[in-house]
Design an enzyme around this catalytic site. Structure first.
Site, mmCIF file in Angstrom:
data_model
loop_
_atom_site.group_PDB
_atom_site.id
_atom_site.type_symbol
_atom_site.label_atom_id
_atom_site.label_comp_id
_atom_site.label_asym_id
_atom_site.label_seq_id
_atom_site.Cartn_x
_atom_site.Cartn_y
_atom_site.Cartn_z
ATOM 1 N N LYS A 178 3.359 2.736 -0.721
ATOM 2 C CA LYS A 178 4.054 1.451 -0.846
ATOM 3 C C LYS A 178 3.081 0.272 -0.876
ATOM 4 O O LYS A 178 3.456 -0.821 -1.275
ATOM 5 C CB LYS A 178 5.076 1.293 0.274
HETATM 6 C C1 PLP Z 1 8.899 5.386 0.545
HETATM 7 C C2 PLP Z 1 8.237 6.706 0.622
HETATM 8 C C3 PLP Z 1 8.614 7.784 -0.204
HETATM 9 C C4 PLP Z 1 9.772 7.692 -1.175
HETATM 10 O O1 PLP Z 1 9.472 6.850 -2.261
HETATM 11 P P1 PLP Z 1 10.663 6.301 -3.174
HETATM 12 O O2 PLP Z 1 10.031 5.397 -4.147
HETATM 13 O O3 PLP Z 1 11.613 5.586 -2.238
HETATM 14 O O4 PLP Z 1 11.303 7.478 -3.808
HETATM 15 C C5 PLP Z 1 7.908 8.973 -0.118
HETATM 16 N N1 PLP Z 1 6.909 9.112 0.771
HETATM 17 C C6 PLP Z 1 6.518 8.112 1.585
HETATM 18 C C7 PLP Z 1 5.420 8.359 2.542
HETATM 19 C C8 PLP Z 1 7.154 6.873 1.539
HETATM 20 O O5 PLP Z 1 6.767 5.892 2.361
#
Ligand code: PLP
Length: 433
Positions: free
Chosen positions: A107
């Site tokens: 993210k």
């Molecule tokens: C947010 C997140 C996901 C999922 O990603 P999306 O874009 O919501 O599908 C997977 N793994 C981690 C570690 C995350 O923080």
């Protein structure tokens, strides 16, 4: 470039407007009106380009009209200032590591890019921009670090007291500067309710320029396409097209991959890898989209019962299930299978996966077994395993090394402001700033 709403009733706006607004008034999600084609020369040179160069070229093809070339280069240099390496476990199995940013999760890409872009768009405004965001953990730290020290922007992070892990809490409550953590006496839903109430409150909107920074912002989606390009250029076996498995919750990361493919990146197939919250794999199997309450798993950032970016996926495929199936397979995995996979990959390769990446691994392995000639395999590691010590620690003999970035936050003082879950208290707090 213009952006439209996936609900097709709100008027089109510029991409700049879409970034600053976050969500269109009709409750849909913004999409760029056009997904640009990248020239053949770009793909020929892909192996030589750094991740930053790719990010510049891909990103600028969307934001040409909004941000001049030199400014966009500066923005990318500040936002995408860490790597996304590919690790090979064998000729046909590679891992794209997306956890080298400040909060050790993918993210960081979206949050840092969005922060710099918003700051750029408001650079000539008199008023500061105030960002309100509710978090149950990971989003808060990525957003907080993304906006830390970014000029013209104040950030308030609302989180439920006692309901986030110590590591997570320390990551966004120890920063200070333009980041304030508000510790709400309630649960995550209370935090979301408070944020929503603030956005519709006339007095607050009069007093300050409020916006959200949540995961549906188009400025978080676009940078999630960058690393797919660099990854495909770096897998071991480049003679075959790549099959990419994406551990998914809200499906923003996967949608970023679908966008990269539309821009011309040769990907054989994507795999929607889910935990017990298997809404999208179930849709691919049955054609029924049936959101439901999420269930808790060890890959908790993927515990989503109504994936927000599904609206964008449907829109990209014009609601045509068979067209979506041609590009996308899906499968779901239990916590027990996830734990076994972590143990197995550690024993066979000495590589430690986190629970999210492990779901991606399981889905990829399963797909490659049933489609042996389909291509070469890549899965995304979306977080550093040290963020999930309680889960991965007991599965391996060696002690897990905690990266310095995480370790140092643990020793800093928590600076959060306690609040009740009543809106009036939040409102007077904000008005007094
Ligand atoms: C947010 C997140 C996901 C999922 O990603 P999306 O874009 O919501 O599908 C997977 N793994 C981690 C570690 C995350 O923080």
């Amino acid at each position: 470039m213009q952006a439209y709403s996936t609900n097709h009733t709100s008027p089109r706006v510029s991409l700049k407007e879409a970034v600053l607004q976050g969500m269109p008034p009709d409750g849909g999600l913004y999409m760029p009106e056009r997904i640009p084609d990248l020239p053949p020369a770009f793909f020929e040179a892909l192996e030589e380009y750094s991740l930053q160069e790719i990010a510049f070229r891909v990103g600028h093809s969307f934001f040409k009209a909004e941000v001049p070339e030199n400014d966009f280069r500066d923005l990318i240099e500040q936002a995408i200032n860490f790597e996304a390496p590919v690790v090979s476990l064998g000729e046909e199995l590679s891992i794209l590591e997306l956890f080298h940013g400040p909060t050790l999760a993918f993210k960081d890409f979206g949050a840092r890019f969005m922060a710099r872009l918003m700051s750029y768009f408001i650079r000539n405004d008199e008023r500061e921009l105030t960002i309100l965001v509710a978090t149950s953990g990971d989003t808060g730290s990525a957003v907080a670090h993304g906006f830390l020290g970014v000029p013209g922007i104040r950030v308030y992070i609302l989180y439920p007291r006692g309901k986030v892990s110590t590591i997570q809490e320390k990551q966004f409550t120890t920063l200070g500067r333009n980041i304030t953590a508000l510790e709400v006496d309630g649960n995550f839903d209370d935090c979301q309710r408070l944020v929503k109430a603030a956005f519709t409150d006339p007095d607050l909107n009069q007093a300050m320029a409020l916006t959200s920074a949540n995961s549906i912002n188009i400025a978080r989606l676009i940078p999630q396409s960058f690393y797919y390009f660099s990854a495909c250029a770096r897998v071991r076996n480049r003679k075959k097209p790549v099959v990419i498995s994406v551990p998914s919750g809200n499906y923003g990361n996967l949608t970023g991959g679908l966008i990269a493919r539309r821009m011309g990146l040769p990907v054989a197939r994507f795999i929607a890898a889910s935990n017990a919250n298997d809404i999208v794999p179930a849709y691919l199997a049955s054609g029924d989209f049936a959101p439901r309450d999420s269930v808790a798993t060890i890959s908790n950032a993927m515990d989503v019962g109504n994936p927000s970016n599904f609206a964008r996926m449907l829109d990209m495929y014009r609601h045509d299930l068979s067209a979506m199936r041609a590009d996308l397979a899906g499968s779901s995995w239990t916590d027990e299978q996830t734990r076994e996979a972590i143990r197995e990959v550690w024993d066979s390769y000495g590589y430690l996966m986190d629970p999210h990446g492990a779901v991606g691994y399981l889905a990829l392995r399963d797909y490659m077994r049933s489609h042996p000639e389909s291509g070469t395999g890549l899965f995304l590691e979306t977080a550093h395993p040290a963020k999930f010590l309680e889960t991965v620690g007991p599965l391996v003999e060696e002690s897990v090394k905690i990266p310095d970035r995480l370790e140092s936050a643990l020793h800093k003082e928590k600076l959060s402001v306690p609040l009740s879950s009543g809106f009036d208290e939040l409102k007077s707090y904000l008005l007094a700033r």
